[in-house]
Design a protein around this motif. Structure first.
Motif, PDB file in Angstrom:
ATOM      1  N   SER A  40      -9.162  51.223 -18.096  1.00 36.38           N
ATOM      2  CA  SER A  40     -10.201  51.199 -19.128  1.00 36.38           C
ATOM      3  C   SER A  40     -11.014  49.921 -19.049  1.00 36.38           C
ATOM      4  O   SER A  40     -12.237  49.943 -19.178  1.00 36.38           O
ATOM      5  N   CYS A  41     -10.334  48.831 -18.834  1.00 38.72           N
ATOM      6  CA  CYS A  41     -11.011  47.535 -18.738  1.00 38.72           C
ATOM      7  C   CYS A  41     -11.972  47.515 -17.552  1.00 38.72           C
ATOM      8  O   CYS A  41     -13.129  47.122 -17.689  1.00 38.72           O
ATOM      9  N   CYS A  42     -11.507  47.971 -16.397  1.00 40.87           N
ATOM     10  CA  CYS A  42     -12.350  47.950 -15.200  1.00 40.87           C
ATOM     11  C   CYS A  42     -13.549  48.880 -15.355  1.00 40.87           C
ATOM     12  O   CYS A  42     -14.665  48.514 -14.979  1.00 40.87           O
ATOM     13  N   ARG A  43     -13.348  50.053 -15.932  1.00 42.38           N
ATOM     14  CA  ARG A  43     -14.466  50.981 -16.144  1.00 42.38           C
ATOM     15  C   ARG A  43     -15.477  50.388 -17.132  1.00 42.38           C
ATOM     16  O   ARG A  43     -16.685  50.442 -16.923  1.00 42.38           O
ATOM     17  N   PHE A  44     -14.975  49.813 -18.207  1.00 40.78           N
ATOM     18  CA  PHE A  44     -15.860  49.232 -19.206  1.00 40.78           C
ATOM     19  C   PHE A  44     -16.628  48.053 -18.632  1.00 40.78           C
ATOM     20  O   PHE A  44     -17.828  47.912 -18.856  1.00 40.78           O
ATOM     21  N   PHE A  45     -15.951  47.196 -17.900  1.00 40.49           N
ATOM     22  CA  PHE A  45     -16.605  46.039 -17.289  1.00 40.49           C
ATOM     23  C   PHE A  45     -17.739  46.503 -16.380  1.00 40.49           C
ATOM     24  O   PHE A  45     -18.851  45.971 -16.439  1.00 40.49           O
ATOM     25  N   LYS A  46     -17.479  47.508 -15.546  1.00 40.29           N
ATOM     26  CA  LYS A  46     -18.521  48.006 -14.640  1.00 40.29           C
ATOM     27  C   LYS A  46     -19.669  48.637 -15.421  1.00 40.29           C
ATOM     28  O   LYS A  46     -20.842  48.439 -15.089  1.00 40.29           O
ATOM     29  N   GLN A  51     -21.334  45.944 -12.256  1.00 37.30           N
ATOM     30  CA  GLN A  51     -20.548  45.477 -11.118  1.00 37.30           C
ATOM     31  C   GLN A  51     -19.068  45.637 -11.431  1.00 37.30           C
ATOM     32  O   GLN A  51     -18.669  45.573 -12.596  1.00 37.30           O
ATOM     33  N   THR A  52     -18.268  45.780 -10.375  1.00 33.04           N
ATOM     34  CA  THR A  52     -16.828  45.732 -10.581  1.00 33.04           C
ATOM     35  C   THR A  52     -16.458  44.274 -10.869  1.00 33.04           C
ATOM     36  O   THR A  52     -17.254  43.353 -10.614  1.00 33.04           O
ATOM     37  N   LEU A  53     -15.265  44.068 -11.377  1.00 33.94           N
ATOM     38  CA  LEU A  53     -14.803  42.706 -11.647  1.00 33.94           C
ATOM     39  C   LEU A  53     -14.819  41.878 -10.365  1.00 33.94           C
ATOM     40  O   LEU A  53     -15.263  40.730 -10.358  1.00 33.94           O
ATOM     41  N   SER A  54     -14.375  42.466  -9.266  1.00 34.88           N
ATOM     42  CA  SER A  54     -14.361  41.751  -7.981  1.00 34.88           C
ATOM     43  C   SER A  54     -15.768  41.377  -7.532  1.00 34.88           C
ATOM     44  O   SER A  54     -16.004  40.257  -7.067  1.00 34.88           O
ATOM     45  N   GLN A  55     -16.712  42.306  -7.662  1.00 31.94           N
ATOM     46  CA  GLN A  55     -18.097  42.023  -7.285  1.00 31.94           C
ATOM     47  C   GLN A  55     -18.684  40.910  -8.146  1.00 31.94           C
ATOM     48  O   GLN A  55     -19.366  40.010  -7.643  1.00 31.94           O
ATOM     49  N   TYR A  56     -18.411  40.988  -9.447  1.00 30.82           N
ATOM     50  CA  TYR A  56     -18.920  39.969 -10.360  1.00 30.82           C
ATOM     51  C   TYR A  56     -18.373  38.591  -9.998  1.00 30.82           C
ATOM     52  O   TYR A  56     -19.120  37.613  -9.911  1.00 30.82           O
ATOM     53  N   LEU A  57     -17.064  38.505  -9.792  1.00 31.20           N
ATOM     54  CA  LEU A  57     -16.458  37.211  -9.474  1.00 31.20           C
ATOM     55  C   LEU A  57     -16.966  36.667  -8.146  1.00 31.20           C
ATOM     56  O   LEU A  57     -17.242  35.470  -8.027  1.00 31.20           O
ATOM     57  N   GLU A  58     -17.119  37.541  -7.162  1.00 28.67           N
ATOM     58  CA  GLU A  58     -17.642  37.092  -5.872  1.00 28.67           C
ATOM     59  C   GLU A  58     -19.058  36.541  -6.035  1.00 28.67           C
ATOM     60  O   GLU A  58     -19.382  35.475  -5.533  1.00 28.67           O
ATOM     61  N   SER A  59     -19.882  37.262  -6.751  1.00 32.45           N
ATOM     62  CA  SER A  59     -21.258  36.821  -6.988  1.00 32.45           C
ATOM     63  C   SER A  59     -21.290  35.495  -7.737  1.00 32.45           C
ATOM     64  O   SER A  59     -22.052  34.575  -7.382  1.00 32.45           O
ATOM     65  N   TYR A  60     -20.473  35.385  -8.762  1.00 33.77           N
ATOM     66  CA  TYR A  60     -20.416  34.152  -9.543  1.00 33.77           C
ATOM     67  C   TYR A  60     -19.949  32.977  -8.680  1.00 33.77           C
ATOM     68  O   TYR A  60     -20.516  31.879  -8.733  1.00 33.77           O
ATOM     69  N   ARG A  61     -18.933  33.209  -7.874  1.00 37.30           N
ATOM     70  CA  ARG A  61     -18.415  32.146  -7.012  1.00 37.30           C
ATOM     71  C   ARG A  61     -19.460  31.715  -5.982  1.00 37.30           C
ATOM     72  O   ARG A  61     -19.610  30.521  -5.713  1.00 37.30           O
ATOM     73  N   ILE A  62     -20.165  32.677  -5.413  1.00 35.57           N
ATOM     74  CA  ILE A  62     -21.228  32.338  -4.446  1.00 35.57           C
ATOM     75  C   ILE A  62     -22.309  31.502  -5.134  1.00 35.57           C
ATOM     76  O   ILE A  62     -22.763  30.490  -4.604  1.00 35.57           O
ATOM     77  N   SER A  63     -22.711  31.910  -6.333  1.00 38.71           N
ATOM     78  CA  SER A  63     -23.761  31.145  -7.039  1.00 38.71           C
ATOM     79  C   SER A  63     -23.282  29.730  -7.348  1.00 38.71           C
ATOM     80  O   SER A  63     -24.062  28.780  -7.270  1.00 38.71           O
ATOM     81  N   ARG A  64     -22.001  29.569  -7.678  1.00 36.86           N
ATOM     82  CA  ARG A  64     -21.467  28.218  -7.918  1.00 36.86           C
ATOM     83  C   ARG A  64     -21.452  27.390  -6.644  1.00 36.86           C
ATOM     84  O   ARG A  64     -21.581  26.163  -6.684  1.00 36.86           O
ATOM     85  N   SER A  65     -21.289  28.030  -5.507  1.00 37.49           N
ATOM     86  CA  SER A  65     -21.193  27.295  -4.246  1.00 37.49           C
ATOM     87  C   SER A  65     -22.527  26.684  -3.817  1.00 37.49           C
ATOM     88  O   SER A  65     -22.548  25.713  -3.060  1.00 37.49           O
TER      89      SER A  65
END
Length: 114
Positions: A40-46, A51-65
């Motif tokens: 439910s959490c993953c569906r709601f987040f998307k 974005q999936t949680l993994s996609q969001y975190l990857e994007s956020y980490r890249i922007s921080r880099s």
């Protein structure tokens, strides 16, 4: 006070993700913090972010880099670790997919612009 099952504060889940961005995070951990099942959490987040949680975190980490790479004081391996990637090769591949250049090329280009 935990929220009732089936309800979630998107801002809270996003802030949780940002605060936890340098750690290995799983949907199970996030879902436990907001009183929802993992699915439910993953569906709601998307649904809420597109974005999936993994996609969001990857994007956020890249922007921080980006700022670390522009400074040019850390190696690509150090930047990867600083923003939460445990594998520098995975960081470089993710960076290249999103930015259309390698982390090293990005850093050099930013240095040349200064």
């Amino acid at each position: 006070m935990p929220m009732p099952k089936g309800r979630i504060n998107t801002r809270s889940s996003t802030m949780f993700s940002r605060e936890e961005n340098t750690r290995k995070i799983r949907g199970v951990r996030l879902s436990g913090c907001i009183s929802m099942t993992k699915g439910s959490c993953c569906r709601f987040f998307k649904k809420m972010t597109g974005q999936t949680l993994s996609q969001y975190l990857e994007s956020y980490r890249i922007s921080r880099s980006l700022s670390f790479l522009a400074e040019g004081t850390l190696s690509v391996t150090q930047v990867a670790a600083q923003v939460g990637f445990s594998n520098p090769g995975r960081f470089s591949a993710a960076f290249s997919r999103r930015m259309h250049c390698t982390p090293r090329q990005y850093g050099k280009n930013q240095t040349n612009l200064s």
